[in-house]
Design a protein around this motif. Structure first.
Motif, PDB file in Angstrom:
ATOM      1  N   PRO A 321       0.800  -1.146  -0.393  1.00 45.83           N
ATOM      2  CA  PRO A 321      -0.389   0.218   0.067  1.00 45.83           C
ATOM      3  C   PRO A 321       0.840   1.294  -0.100  1.00 45.83           C
ATOM      4  CG  PRO A 321      -0.619  -1.472   1.546  1.00 45.83           C
ATOM      5  CD  PRO A 321       0.155  -1.944   1.175  1.00 45.83           C
ATOM      6  N   GLN A 322       2.290   1.125   0.675  1.00 45.64           N
ATOM      7  CA  GLN A 322       3.080   1.903   0.822  1.00 45.64           C
ATOM      8  C   GLN A 322       3.289   2.680  -1.063  1.00 45.64           C
ATOM      9  OE1 GLN A 322       2.980  -0.188   2.890  1.00 45.64           O
ATOM     10  NE2 GLN A 322       3.358   0.884   5.069  1.00 45.64           N
ATOM     11  N   GLN A 323       3.641   1.280  -1.170  1.00 45.62           N
ATOM     12  CA  GLN A 323       4.403   1.849  -2.954  1.00 45.62           C
ATOM     13  C   GLN A 323       3.403   2.232  -3.377  1.00 45.62           C
ATOM     14  OE1 GLN A 323       7.559   0.777  -3.047  1.00 45.62           O
ATOM     15  NE2 GLN A 323       7.352   3.137  -4.596  1.00 45.62           N
ATOM     16  N   LYS A 324       2.502   1.925  -3.460  1.00 42.75           N
ATOM     17  CA  LYS A 324       1.595   2.341  -3.865  1.00 42.75           C
ATOM     18  C   LYS A 324       1.105   3.976  -3.967  1.00 42.75           C
ATOM     19  CE  LYS A 324      -1.470  -1.879  -5.647  1.00 42.75           C
ATOM     20  NZ  LYS A 324      -2.432  -2.707  -4.822  1.00 42.75           N
ATOM     21  N   ALA A 325       0.639   4.231  -2.802  1.00 47.48           N
ATOM     22  CA  ALA A 325       0.227   5.773  -2.458  1.00 47.48           C
ATOM     23  C   ALA A 325       1.453   6.623  -3.426  1.00 47.48           C
ATOM     24  CB  ALA A 325       0.355   5.973  -1.303  1.00 47.48           C
ATOM     25  N   ALA A 326       2.746   5.949  -2.646  1.00 53.70           N
ATOM     26  CA  ALA A 326       3.993   6.598  -2.995  1.00 53.70           C
ATOM     27  C   ALA A 326       4.328   7.313  -4.680  1.00 53.70           C
ATOM     28  CB  ALA A 326       4.792   6.052  -2.372  1.00 53.70           C
ATOM     29  N   ASP A 327       3.819   5.831  -5.028  1.00 48.68           N
ATOM     30  CA  ASP A 327       3.945   6.383  -6.863  1.00 48.68           C
ATOM     31  C   ASP A 327       2.816   7.545  -6.905  1.00 48.68           C
ATOM     32  OD1 ASP A 327       5.782   4.158  -6.888  1.00 48.68           O
ATOM     33  OD2 ASP A 327       4.894   2.544  -7.952  1.00 48.68           O
ATOM     34  N   ALA A 328       1.436   7.428  -6.700  1.00 48.06           N
ATOM     35  CA  ALA A 328       1.027   8.072  -6.798  1.00 48.06           C
ATOM     36  C   ALA A 328       0.963   9.801  -6.783  1.00 48.06           C
ATOM     37  CB  ALA A 328      -0.389   7.839  -6.439  1.00 48.06           C
ATOM     38  N   GLY A 344       2.169  29.611 -15.451  1.00 48.03           N
ATOM     39  CA  GLY A 344       3.518  30.391 -15.561  1.00 48.03           C
ATOM     40  C   GLY A 344       3.800  31.151 -13.640  1.00 48.03           C
ATOM     41  N   VAL A 345       2.619  29.780 -13.192  1.00 45.84           N
ATOM     42  CA  VAL A 345       2.228  30.112 -11.146  1.00 45.84           C
ATOM     43  C   VAL A 345       3.883  29.816 -11.056  1.00 45.84           C
ATOM     44  CG1 VAL A 345       1.138  30.038  -9.779  1.00 45.84           C
ATOM     45  CG2 VAL A 345       0.023  30.542 -10.992  1.00 45.84           C
ATOM     46  N   SER A 346       4.627  30.849  -9.840  1.00 45.10           N
ATOM     47  CA  SER A 346       5.503  30.435  -9.338  1.00 45.10           C
ATOM     48  C   SER A 346       5.896  29.605  -8.035  1.00 45.10           C
ATOM     49  CB  SER A 346       6.519  31.722  -8.801  1.00 45.10           C
ATOM     50  OG  SER A 346       7.193  31.194  -8.202  1.00 45.10           O
ATOM     51  N   GLY A 347       6.087  28.752  -8.264  1.00 42.82           N
ATOM     52  CA  GLY A 347       5.453  27.394  -6.524  1.00 42.82           C
ATOM     53  C   GLY A 347       6.282  26.221  -7.024  1.00 42.82           C
ATOM     54  N   ALA A 348       5.468  25.163  -6.681  1.00 40.56           N
ATOM     55  CA  ALA A 348       6.400  23.910  -6.678  1.00 40.56           C
ATOM     56  C   ALA A 348       5.291  22.299  -5.571  1.00 40.56           C
ATOM     57  CB  ALA A 348       7.894  23.525  -6.288  1.00 40.56           C
ATOM     58  N   PHE A 349       5.322  21.437  -6.245  1.00 40.60           N
ATOM     59  CA  PHE A 349       4.808  20.692  -5.260  1.00 40.60           C
ATOM     60  C   PHE A 349       5.751  19.477  -4.924  1.00 40.60           C
ATOM     61  CE2 PHE A 349       0.928  20.844  -7.944  1.00 40.60           C
ATOM     62  CZ  PHE A 349       0.113  20.611  -6.936  1.00 40.60           C
ATOM     63  N   TYR A 350       6.193  19.406  -3.688  1.00 38.35           N
ATOM     64  CA  TYR A 350       7.203  18.552  -3.760  1.00 38.35           C
ATOM     65  C   TYR A 350       7.312  17.225  -2.103  1.00 38.35           C
ATOM     66  CZ  TYR A 350       7.296  21.854   0.901  1.00 38.35           C
ATOM     67  OH  TYR A 350       6.775  22.509   1.825  1.00 38.35           O
ATOM     68  N   GLY A 351       7.844  16.555  -1.851  1.00 38.17           N
ATOM     69  CA  GLY A 351       7.368  15.844  -0.269  1.00 38.17           C
ATOM     70  C   GLY A 351       7.780  14.479  -0.921  1.00 38.17           C
ATOM     71  N   LYS A 352       7.995  13.692   0.080  1.00 45.40           N
ATOM     72  CA  LYS A 352       8.905  12.568  -0.100  1.00 45.40           C
ATOM     73  C   LYS A 352       7.196  11.457  -0.006  1.00 45.40           C
ATOM     74  CE  LYS A 352      12.839  13.551   0.138  1.00 45.40           C
ATOM     75  NZ  LYS A 352      13.619  13.683   1.446  1.00 45.40           N
ATOM     76  N   SER A 353       7.942   9.833  -0.372  1.00 49.24           N
ATOM     77  CA  SER A 353       6.456   9.364   0.206  1.00 49.24           C
ATOM     78  C   SER A 353       5.267   9.440  -0.194  1.00 49.24           C
ATOM     79  CB  SER A 353       6.827   8.401   1.563  1.00 49.24           C
ATOM     80  OG  SER A 353       5.777   9.194   2.565  1.00 49.24           O
ATOM     81  N   SER A 354       4.099   9.432   0.691  1.00 41.21           N
ATOM     82  CA  SER A 354       2.634  10.036   0.182  1.00 41.21           C
ATOM     83  C   SER A 354       2.097  10.134   0.191  1.00 41.21           C
ATOM     84  CB  SER A 354       1.880   8.251   0.167  1.00 41.21           C
ATOM     85  OG  SER A 354       1.972   8.483   1.999  1.00 41.21           O
ATOM     86  N   ILE A 355       2.463  11.822   0.341  1.00 47.85           N
ATOM     87  CA  ILE A 355       2.637  13.059   0.594  1.00 47.85           C
ATOM     88  C   ILE A 355       2.603  13.579  -0.791  1.00 47.85           C
ATOM     89  CG2 ILE A 355       1.396  15.334   2.808  1.00 47.85           C
ATOM     90  CD1 ILE A 355       1.616  13.113   4.326  1.00 47.85           C
ATOM     91  N   ALA A 356       1.962  14.957  -1.257  1.00 41.64           N
ATOM     92  CA  ALA A 356       2.245  15.887  -1.444  1.00 41.64           C
ATOM     93  C   ALA A 356       1.754  17.144  -1.116  1.00 41.64           C
ATOM     94  CB  ALA A 356       2.061  15.528  -2.835  1.00 41.64           C
ATOM     95  N   TYR A 357       3.295  18.255  -1.150  1.00 43.25           N
ATOM     96  CA  TYR A 357       2.949  19.340  -0.565  1.00 43.25           C
ATOM     97  C   TYR A 357       3.707  20.334  -1.505  1.00 43.25           C
ATOM     98  CZ  TYR A 357       4.395  16.677   3.150  1.00 43.25           C
ATOM     99  OH  TYR A 357       4.632  15.297   4.356  1.00 43.25           O
ATOM    100  N   LEU A 358       1.877  22.007  -1.375  1.00 46.11           N
ATOM    101  CA  LEU A 358       2.196  22.451  -2.364  1.00 46.11           C
ATOM    102  C   LEU A 358       2.804  23.673  -1.733  1.00 46.11           C
ATOM    103  CD1 LEU A 358       1.830  23.595  -5.422  1.00 46.11           C
ATOM    104  CD2 LEU A 358      -0.897  24.332  -4.553  1.00 46.11           C
ATOM    105  N   TYR A 359       3.708  24.638  -2.557  1.00 46.98           N
ATOM    106  CA  TYR A 359       4.251  25.711  -2.385  1.00 46.98           C
ATOM    107  C   TYR A 359       3.850  26.920  -3.095  1.00 46.98           C
ATOM    108  CZ  TYR A 359       7.667  29.365  -1.409  1.00 46.98           C
ATOM    109  OH  TYR A 359       7.753  30.737  -2.239  1.00 46.98           O
ATOM    110  N   LEU A 360       3.490  27.582  -3.325  1.00 49.56           N
ATOM    111  CA  LEU A 360       2.908  28.731  -3.938  1.00 49.56           C
ATOM    112  C   LEU A 360       4.100  30.342  -3.638  1.00 49.56           C
ATOM    113  CD1 LEU A 360      -1.287  28.517  -4.706  1.00 49.56           C
ATOM    114  CD2 LEU A 360       1.188  28.128  -5.938  1.00 49.56           C
ATOM    115  N   GLY A 361       4.745  30.596  -4.521  1.00 52.83           N
ATOM    116  CA  GLY A 361       5.369  31.322  -4.071  1.00 52.83           C
ATOM    117  C   GLY A 361       6.485  32.119  -4.513  1.00 52.83           C
TER     118      GLY A 361
END
Ligand SMILES: Cc1ncc(COP(=O)(O)O)c(C=O)c1O
Length: 445
Positions: A321-328, A344-361
């Motif tokens: 389950p961890q691998q599937k979630a991390a891949d998604a 043209g929006v400044s920012g990025a998605f980043y993170g490890k394993s099964s969570i994605a964080y969004l930074y805008l700026g």
């Protein structure tokens, strides 16, 4: 921030039943009708009627792809068949014996198999309580009272675990220092007055919205030992998300104590504290003369939660389950970053394993991969001034069938499929476009 009032009107018109319940809730729940700070939203988050897999539906029949997933507890998605069957079977046999039972032992055995160093296991109704016990045991063991912790790391909301910045928190014994600063850490520990040092697995806020440097963390065990402080790794989020053995197994460290929660209960409320046997001795009657720590708690290891926990841990133990979630999650980060660029929006998605964080700026550099954020000063990742923008994004995402946590955190399960990701990416793309149009989000210069 300019907004499109027509959009707000449509959001409300399509959720009349949620509106009615929100109005009723405002009369009883002071936090603008919500029961958790992360559920507060203007005008309101939808009222959910039922959930299944990675979807949930509100009272008005609107469907959402879920990236809240029970604040991260549902790595297996909603209503996993094994968990449902285990719970249904147990309900009929009794939910709260107030006695010893075999399920609690089986559940603890599974935790031991998964987490290296879990020689003793203690169950609680939530992660917050596991951390409270960690403080208690550390104080008894070291004879000290003070707590050392890192900025923005979350360990619960009770006294001394909540941020000292919160009103009403007793923080006489708490010192907060920046993470990723070994010199400062050593300076503090060298005072030899701390019972315990807390660290959130992965970094601050839900597994590392402000990531912690693994090389920094690898220095902690020796430093803490040298200066007589116990090290607690809070793996309430990362415990079974990062890997079956937790984030500690990924980066190769061994804490004195580890707190667990969320996924460990298969969706029912649970927490655990695990670690070296001698640290738990004060719980044994007569175990250490002159020391006695009492562990109460009506709901500790109740049979219903234990049944759900066993069903979940059996699946989580495999690592699949961890691998599937991390891949998604990695797909969302990668494709989401393309959308940010295209728009043209400044920012990025980043993170490890099964969570994605969004930074805008503004970004300072282009990281080599999506595991790292594109800024030097990590405090900017949780800039409170950006929260209104994320709230607005959340509203736009909800309107397009995507529910995430506080606008910026996407928590994955093993069940998120390509079609869910495609719909999510489309919703994100359209939300950015709509926000630029209404003036609530600026394109990069
Ligand atoms: C890292 C961390 N520790 C502790 C807690 C508290 O756990 P609980 O909400 O189960 O009390 C949380 C909750 O989100 C958490 O994220």
């Amino acid at each position: 921030m300019r907004v499109n009032n027509k959009f707000d009107q449509i959001y409300r018109e399509e959720r009349p039943q949620s509106a009615a319940w929100h109005k009723r809730a405002q009369k009883v729940f002071a936090s603008n009708g919500a029961t958790h700070f992360a559920r507060i939203l203007d005008p309101y988050r939808p009222y959910i009627a039922h959930a299944d897999g990675v979807k949930k539906w509100d009272l008005d029949g609107n469907e959402y792809i879920d990236y809240v997933l029970g604040h991260g507890a549902l790595l297996l998605g909603h209503n996993h068949r094994d968990v449902v069957e285990a719970v249904q079977e147990q309900v009929a046999k009794g939910v709260l014996y107030g006695e010893n039972h075999t399920l609690e032992v089986e559940w603890a055995d599974l935790v031991q198999e998964m987490v290296p160093g879990a020689e003793r296991v203690l169950f609680f109704p939530c992660g917050n309580e596991a951390n409270m016990m960690a403080v208690r045991l550390a104080r008894v063991f070291t004879g000290r009272t003070k707590i050392l912790r890192f900025e923005k790391h979350y360990h619960g909301w009770s006294d001394e675990l909540a941020s000292p910045a919160e009103s009403g928190v007793n923080h006489d014994h708490v010192v907060v220092i920046p993470q990723n600063d070994p010199k400062r850490l050593e300076e503090e520990l060298a005072k030899e007055e701390y019972a315990v040092l807390f660290t959130e697995g992965g970094g601050a806020f839900l597994g590392g919205r402000t990531p912690i440097d693994p090389d920094f963390v690898r220095q902690i065990p020796d430093l803490a030992r040298k200066h007589g402080t116990l090290w607690v790794l809070d793996e309430v989020v990362t415990g079974f998300r990062a890997a079956p053995g937790g984030w500690q197994s990924v980066i190769g460290v061994k804490p004195d104590l580890t707190s667990l929660g969320k996924c460990i209960g298969g969706g029912l409320s649970a927490g655990a504290l695990v670690g070296r046997p001698e640290l738990f001795e004060p719980l044994r009657p007569g175990g250490v003369p002159g020391w006695q720590v009492m562990h109460g708690g009506t709901w500790n290891a109740n049979p219903l939660t234990a049944a759900a926990g066993i069903a979940a841990c059996r699946l989580l133990k495999t690592g699949e389950p961890q691998q599937k979630a991390a891949d998604a999650a990695a797909t969302l980060r990668r494709e989401g970053n393309k959308i940010l660029k295209d728009q043209g929006v400044s920012g990025a998605f980043y993170g490890k394993s099964s969570i994605a964080y969004l930074y805008l700026g503004p970004v300072d550099f282009e990281p080599a991969d999506d595991t790292m954020p594109p800024v030097k000063d990590l405090a900017r990742l949780t800039d409170p001034n950006m929260q209104p923008v994320f709230n607005r994004l959340l509203l736009h995402l909800l309107q397009r069938g995507v529910a995430n946590l506080i606008g910026s955190v996407f928590i994955f399960s093993a069940l998120h499929k390509e079609e869910d990701l495609n719909k999510t990416l489309r919703a994100f793309n359209e939300s950015l476009r709509a926000m630029k149009e209404e003036g609530s989000l600026k394109a990069a210069d």
